[in-house]
Design a protein around this motif. Structure first.
Motif, PDB file in Angstrom:
ATOM      1  N   LEU A   1     -44.682 -42.480  -5.419  1.00  0.00           N
ATOM      2  CA  LEU A   1     -43.699 -42.938  -6.393  1.00  0.00           C
ATOM      3  C   LEU A   1     -42.573 -41.927  -6.530  1.00  0.00           C
ATOM      4  O   LEU A   1     -42.775 -40.735  -6.298  1.00  0.00           O
ATOM      5  N   TYR A   2     -41.436 -42.427  -6.979  1.00  0.00           N
ATOM      6  CA  TYR A   2     -40.337 -41.581  -7.438  1.00  0.00           C
ATOM      7  C   TYR A   2     -40.904 -40.589  -8.474  1.00  0.00           C
ATOM      8  O   TYR A   2     -41.740 -40.971  -9.305  1.00  0.00           O
ATOM      9  N   GLY A   3     -40.476 -39.326  -8.419  1.00  0.00           N
ATOM     10  CA  GLY A   3     -41.048 -38.299  -9.287  1.00  0.00           C
ATOM     11  C   GLY A   3     -41.011 -38.655 -10.770  1.00  0.00           C
ATOM     12  O   GLY A   3     -41.992 -38.469 -11.503  1.00  0.00           O
ATOM     13  N   GLY A   4     -39.886 -39.186 -11.227  1.00  0.00           N
ATOM     14  CA  GLY A   4     -39.757 -39.550 -12.643  1.00  0.00           C
ATOM     15  C   GLY A   4     -40.704 -40.677 -13.026  1.00  0.00           C
ATOM     16  O   GLY A   4     -41.215 -40.715 -14.164  1.00  0.00           O
ATOM     17  N   THR A   5     -40.955 -41.582 -12.100  1.00  0.00           N
ATOM     18  CA  THR A   5     -41.876 -42.681 -12.371  1.00  0.00           C
ATOM     19  C   THR A   5     -43.290 -42.157 -12.497  1.00  0.00           C
ATOM     20  O   THR A   5     -44.080 -42.607 -13.331  1.00  0.00           O
ATOM     21  N   TYR A   6     -43.604 -41.177 -11.655  1.00  0.00           N
ATOM     22  CA  TYR A   6     -44.912 -40.535 -11.717  1.00  0.00           C
ATOM     23  C   TYR A   6     -45.167 -40.007 -13.133  1.00  0.00           C
ATOM     24  O   TYR A   6     -46.197 -40.262 -13.742  1.00  0.00           O
ATOM     25  N   THR A   7     -44.187 -39.300 -13.659  1.00  0.00           N
ATOM     26  CA  THR A   7     -44.338 -38.717 -14.992  1.00  0.00           C
ATOM     27  C   THR A   7     -44.363 -39.813 -16.055  1.00  0.00           C
ATOM     28  O   THR A   7     -45.152 -39.760 -16.996  1.00  0.00           O
TER      29      THR A   7
ATOM     30  N   HIS B   1     -34.702 -30.510  -2.294  1.00  0.00           N
ATOM     31  CA  HIS B   1     -36.022 -29.982  -1.997  1.00  0.00           C
ATOM     32  C   HIS B   1     -36.935 -30.486  -3.111  1.00  0.00           C
ATOM     33  O   HIS B   1     -37.006 -29.916  -4.197  1.00  0.00           O
ATOM     34  N   SER B   2     -37.636 -31.579  -2.838  1.00  0.00           N
ATOM     35  CA  SER B   2     -38.391 -32.286  -3.885  1.00  0.00           C
ATOM     36  C   SER B   2     -39.403 -31.392  -4.605  1.00  0.00           C
ATOM     37  O   SER B   2     -39.551 -31.465  -5.817  1.00  0.00           O
ATOM     38  N   ALA B   3     -40.111 -30.558  -3.829  1.00  0.00           N
ATOM     39  CA  ALA B   3     -41.191 -29.764  -4.426  1.00  0.00           C
ATOM     40  C   ALA B   3     -40.693 -28.869  -5.562  1.00  0.00           C
ATOM     41  O   ALA B   3     -41.415 -28.620  -6.526  1.00  0.00           O
ATOM     42  N   SER B   4     -39.450 -28.376  -5.445  1.00  0.00           N
ATOM     43  CA  SER B   4     -38.963 -27.465  -6.486  1.00  0.00           C
ATOM     44  C   SER B   4     -38.083 -28.177  -7.518  1.00  0.00           C
ATOM     45  O   SER B   4     -37.598 -27.557  -8.449  1.00  0.00           O
ATOM     46  N   THR B   5     -37.878 -29.487  -7.347  1.00  0.00           N
ATOM     47  CA  THR B   5     -36.974 -30.194  -8.272  1.00  0.00           C
ATOM     48  C   THR B   5     -37.593 -31.487  -8.802  1.00  0.00           C
ATOM     49  O   THR B   5     -38.305 -31.461  -9.785  1.00  0.00           O
ATOM     50  N   THR B   6     -37.351 -32.611  -8.113  1.00  0.00           N
ATOM     51  CA  THR B   6     -37.782 -33.919  -8.634  1.00  0.00           C
ATOM     52  C   THR B   6     -39.285 -34.025  -8.817  1.00  0.00           C
ATOM     53  O   THR B   6     -39.763 -34.752  -9.676  1.00  0.00           O
ATOM     54  N   HIS B   7     -40.063 -33.342  -7.978  1.00  0.00           N
ATOM     55  CA  HIS B   7     -41.528 -33.427  -8.053  1.00  0.00           C
ATOM     56  C   HIS B   7     -42.130 -32.120  -8.585  1.00  0.00           C
ATOM     57  O   HIS B   7     -43.307 -31.846  -8.395  1.00  0.00           O
ATOM     58  N   ARG B   8     -41.301 -31.332  -9.286  1.00  0.00           N
ATOM     59  CA  ARG B   8     -41.718 -30.034  -9.793  1.00  0.00           C
ATOM     60  C   ARG B   8     -42.848 -30.135 -10.824  1.00  0.00           C
ATOM     61  O   ARG B   8     -43.735 -29.289 -10.886  1.00  0.00           O
ATOM     62  N   GLN B   9     -42.786 -31.196 -11.666  1.00  0.00           N
ATOM     63  CA  GLN B   9     -43.762 -31.353 -12.757  1.00  0.00           C
ATOM     64  C   GLN B   9     -45.169 -31.690 -12.245  1.00  0.00           C
ATOM     65  O   GLN B   9     -46.108 -31.711 -13.016  1.00  0.00           O
ATOM     66  N   LEU B  10     -45.278 -32.030 -10.955  1.00  0.00           N
ATOM     67  CA  LEU B  10     -46.552 -32.509 -10.432  1.00  0.00           C
ATOM     68  C   LEU B  10     -47.460 -31.352 -10.018  1.00  0.00           C
ATOM     69  O   LEU B  10     -46.997 -30.245  -9.748  1.00  0.00           O
TER      70      LEU B  10
END
Ligand SMILES: *Cc1c(COP(=O)(O)O)cnc(C)c1O
Length: 429
Positions: free
Chosen positions: A111-117, A380-389
């Motif tokens: 999923l899109y990172g924001g949707t995950y959260t 860089h998703s790991a350090s930004t959009t998907h950082r909260q995961l």
């Protein structure tokens, strides 16, 4: 007019729009008005009773916003639709008529990172929950469904990895369980994928992305196929039983295939207020006129760039489903017949540090959290959009530390490649 159904290229320009009856204006006017005058008290009463369709107040409906909703509904092949303030608002608006405290959603891990959260954290405040499973494991999807499940949720082309969901297989599972399949079609756009043709009940969009296409406004849409039988079981009382939030109206009985859409307007937009504004709708109406042209070029460029990257020895892997090496290549022809989109990730040698150097070295690419812009974008998703995961969640979502996500724009493909080439040279120096 002939009976011939209009094609996509025609609908993206004419769908939902006719010359303005008052002035003859050819473009859809921006109806920058909060309220609309009733003809008389009886007219007002008919509008409030949903006996007549018309405009009351722009939190509920507005003619410019309605033109856009109708256009996207045409493009998706749905029965009705609404627009709202963002893609995330659209997701909440899609869940709202289906869910009650204690209910859950079975969703894909991709999923899109924001949707995950939104699904794993925020909806808990409403008493809702989500169970995230690997949607390539159909038995796991089936096993996750329980008596309190009210929807299955996934993305057609999943962010960020370019993964393609087997919508037909998932729709069959949803059907057997008597619950709707909701598909986020943002990364594909209706030009590449038509989830309703594959059995989806609801399609949600972040219109912020390809539908607008130029990074100007945020917006969202929920399109209903009109095909789901909300009264087949007792799981969806807001639609199948008298709705206390709308003086006891039984939406499905009275409005049939438009039940979901009218509930979303009369209760959802009225009380949650996640409304799109007419100025925003205008920008998206402008963008959507060229959707098919842009998507063709996005796909053509993405194929060229992905092939170039795959052949470069500084690159470890490329996830683009349009490459024959992708495990999802076979799904493209069936699910996304017009192409695998323009969003994918690639892993570079040297891991996290070199990803950061690459991001800092690009010149044509913009380093932003957005996607689906005419411009080429990188993050860089790991350090930004998907950082909260957590690390595990990032792994499942395809946002590993050594990969960058690109949204390939519609510039000249050789210029895009030249920029990546010079940035990779600097990153790996
Ligand atoms: C951007 C995006 C969203 C959220 O949309 P907003 O308009 O930013 O709220 C949801 N899903 C996908 C796939 C997206 O790309």
């Amino acid at each position: 007019m002939s009976d011939r159904p209009q094609a996509f290229d025609t609908l993206q320009i004419h769908g939902g729009a006719a010359p303005d009856p008052a002035t003859g204006a050819r473009q859809v006017p921006i109806y920058q008005s909060t309220a609309f005058v009733f003809q008389d008290a009886d007219h007002a009463a008919r509008l409030f009773n949903l006996q007549e369709v018309g405009y009351i107040y722009s939190r509920l409906t507005n003619p410019t916003v309605a033109a856009l909703a109708e256009r996207i509904t045409h493009l998706e092949g749905g029965a009705g639709g609404i627009c709202c303030s963002s893609g995330h608002a659209a997701q909440i608006m899609a869940f709202f008529p289906l869910m009650m405290p204690g209910c859950n959603i079975v969703a894909s891990t991709r999923l899109y990172g924001g949707t995950y959260t939104q699904l794993t954290q925020t909806i808990k405040r409403f008493g809702w929950s989500a169970k995230l499973v690997d949607f390539d494991d159909l038995d796991a999807v089936k096993a996750a469904i329980d008596d309190d499940t009210r929807a299955i949720f996934c993305e057609s082309i999943a962010n960020p990895g370019g993964y393609i969901t087997d919508l037909d297989a998932i729709a069959k599972i949803a059907d057997d369980a008597g619950i709707p399949l909701i598909v986020d079609n943002t990364s594909a756009s209706p030009y590449l994928c038509k989830p309703i043709d594959h059995g989806a009940t609801l399609v949600v969009h972040s219109t912020t992305k390809y539908l607008t296409g130029n990074g100007t406004v945020t917006g969202g849409a929920v399109i209903d196929s009109g095909k789901f039988d909300w009264s087949a079981n007792d799981k969806f009382p807001s639609l199948s039983q008298p709705e206390p939030a709308y003086h006891g109206l039984t939406f499905h009985e009275v409005l049939g295939p438009m039940a979901f859409t009218f509930h979303s307007i009369a209760v959802g937009l009225r009380d949650l207020g996640m409304t799109m504004n007419p100025q925003g709708a205008h920008y998206t109406l402008m963008g959507i006129e060229t959707l098919s042209l842009r998507m063709q070029k996005h796909v053509e460029n993405a194929v060229k760039v992905a092939k170039w990257l795959e052949a470069d020895d500084r690159i470890e892997s490329v996830t683009y489903a349009g490459l024959e090496s992708s495990p999802y290549f076979d799904r493209v022809a069936r699910i996304c017949p017009n192409g695998a989109g323009a969003l994918f990730t690639f892993a570079i040698k040297g891991g996290y540090d070199n990803c950061v150097k690459l991001i800092n070295s690009v010149e044509l690419f913009s380093h932003v959290a957005n996607l689906g812009d005419a411009r080429s974008l990188i993050i860089h998703s790991a350090s930004t959009t998907h950082r909260q995961l957590t690390d595990e969640q990032r792994q499942a979502a395809g946002a590993l530390p050594n990969v960058v996500r690109v949204s390939i724009g519609i510039e000249d493909a050789d210029d895009i490649i030249a920029d990546l080439d010079q940035a990779l040279t600097k990153a790996l120096a």
